[in-house]
Write a protein that holds these residues in place. Structure first.
Motif, PDB file in Angstrom:
ATOM      1  N   PRO A 147      51.627  68.490  52.350  1.00 27.04           N
ATOM      2  CA  PRO A 147      52.364  67.780  54.166  1.00 27.04           C
ATOM      3  C   PRO A 147      50.697  68.590  55.021  1.00 27.04           C
ATOM      4  N   ALA A 148      50.346  69.395  54.542  1.00 29.22           N
ATOM      5  CA  ALA A 148      48.781  69.786  55.297  1.00 29.22           C
ATOM      6  C   ALA A 148      48.288  68.571  55.587  1.00 29.22           C
ATOM      7  N   ALA A 149      48.093  67.012  54.741  1.00 33.41           N
ATOM      8  CA  ALA A 149      46.903  65.701  55.221  1.00 33.41           C
ATOM      9  C   ALA A 149      47.500  65.767  56.635  1.00 33.41           C
ATOM     10  N   HIS A 150      47.935  65.613  57.389  1.00 32.83           N
ATOM     11  CA  HIS A 150      48.209  65.284  58.802  1.00 32.83           C
ATOM     12  C   HIS A 150      47.588  65.627  59.336  1.00 32.83           C
ATOM     13  N   TYR A 151      47.907  67.431  59.800  1.00 31.77           N
ATOM     14  CA  TYR A 151      46.736  68.319  60.094  1.00 31.77           C
ATOM     15  C   TYR A 151      45.694  67.999  59.874  1.00 31.77           C
ATOM     16  N   LEU A 152      45.119  68.168  58.207  1.00 29.80           N
ATOM     17  CA  LEU A 152      43.570  67.980  58.290  1.00 29.80           C
ATOM     18  C   LEU A 152      42.939  66.666  58.922  1.00 29.80           C
ATOM     19  N   LEU A 153      43.434  65.835  59.039  1.00 32.51           N
ATOM     20  CA  LEU A 153      43.379  64.419  59.746  1.00 32.51           C
ATOM     21  C   LEU A 153      43.106  64.300  60.763  1.00 32.51           C
ATOM     22  N   GLU A 154      44.244  64.972  61.358  1.00 34.19           N
ATOM     23  CA  GLU A 154      44.436  64.591  62.916  1.00 34.19           C
ATOM     24  C   GLU A 154      44.548  65.643  63.579  1.00 34.19           C
ATOM     25  N   VAL A 155      44.195  66.559  63.214  1.00 37.55           N
ATOM     26  CA  VAL A 155      44.016  68.427  64.259  1.00 37.55           C
ATOM     27  C   VAL A 155      43.018  68.729  63.628  1.00 37.55           C
ATOM     28  N   GLU A 156      42.871  69.499  62.610  1.00 41.65           N
ATOM     29  CA  GLU A 156      41.391  69.855  62.415  1.00 41.65           C
ATOM     30  C   GLU A 156      40.438  69.301  62.432  1.00 41.65           C
ATOM     31  N   TRP A 157      39.874  68.249  61.698  1.00 43.72           N
ATOM     32  CA  TRP A 157      39.328  67.207  61.526  1.00 43.72           C
ATOM     33  C   TRP A 157      38.006  66.872  62.731  1.00 43.72           C
ATOM     34  N   PRO A 158      39.353  66.535  63.788  1.00 41.20           N
ATOM     35  CA  PRO A 158      38.769  66.085  64.572  1.00 41.20           C
ATOM     36  C   PRO A 158      38.284  67.594  65.577  1.00 41.20           C
ATOM     37  N   GLU A 159      38.800  68.301  65.670  1.00 36.94           N
ATOM     38  CA  GLU A 159      38.622  69.847  66.369  1.00 36.94           C
ATOM     39  C   GLU A 159      37.067  69.750  65.509  1.00 36.94           C
TER      40      GLU A 159
END
Length: 246
Positions: A156-168
């Motif tokens: 479930p963390a994949a979306h957050y890691l790709l869409e939020v943390e990585w761009p940040e």
């Protein structure tokens, strides 16, 4: 200023956790009480309770504890994290709604015996395959399957890691670059280390796979980022800056 404090038992009960969980989080440095009684008992302050809320919110997104610790210790604003996550979900919903409407239009045309227009077909193709097409020019079928497999393993963390943390991470690195910070600065190297950690997570440590994705990003940033204004070469200076940090 309030000086209210909480003992570990009442705080654990209020948060729906066990005392053992809070002890563990203290031991790993995720959430440590700011105060101790003369007898050595833990006392949590209001700031500690605020961090506890942040931990629980990020854990609710499916993040691992070590990832949560990095986010919070790096000064990542939880309110921004949650807002960006919500906005990325809304963007995906909007894209899916557009795709649904285009497919419904094609389906209706076929049901009426009318061939779909070229514009309708191209619109549906753009809504479904732009990013995959950009990556496919640099990765073969086996590599694409491996990429999907590693992404699924992230859970479930994949979306957050790709869409939020990585761009940040990239946003903060660009801020440091524009501010004239040297690539050797520990802050830059810390961001690069986390970027490489995420890259290894989604590539399984396959450098060829990582290189292919980076090449696709440089070639067609609009397709992979979802930013229609992105143009090839837009992030070349930042990429060079990060490579210098490495």
């Amino acid at each position: 200023m309030s000086t209210s404090t909480w003992k570990v038992g009442p705080l654990a009960e209020a948060a729906g956790l066990t005392v053992r969980t809070l002890h563990h989080w203290d031991a790993i440095g995720l959430l440590s009480p700011s105060r101790r009684t003369p007898a050595g008992h833990r006392e949590y302050t209001e700031d500690d309770v605020g961090r506890l809320y942040q931990v629980l919110a990020l854990r609710g997104l499916g993040l691992e504890l070590d990832t949560i610790a990095r986010c919070l210790d790096a000064g990542l604003d939880p309110a921004r994290v949650l807002r960006d996550h919500r906005e990325s979900v809304e963007a995906r919903l909007a894209a899916l709604t557009t795709l649904r409407d285009r497919l419904a239009g094609i389906e209706e045309a076929l049901a009426d015996g009318r061939p779909p227009t070229t514009a309708a077909v191209l619109g549906a193709l753009r809504a479904t395959g732009a990013a995959e097409g950009a990556v496919r020019r640099h990765l073969d079928d086996d590599q694409l399957r491996a990429l999907a497999r590693h992404g699924a393993a992230a859970g479930p963390a994949a979306h957050y890691l790709l869409e939020v943390e990585w761009p940040e991470l990239y946003r903060r690195a660009e801020e440091l670059r524009l501010a004239g910070t040297e690539p050797t600065d520990p802050r830059v190297r810390g961001l690069v280390a986390r970027m490489d950690e995420l890259s290894a997570l989604f590539s399984g440590g396959d450098r060829t796979l990582s290189a292919g994705v980076r090449a696709a990003w440089r070639e067609d940033p609009a397709a992979l980022s979802g930013d229609a204004s992105a143009r090839p070469g837009r992030w070349d200076a930042l990429t060079d800056y990060l490579e210098a940090a490495r």
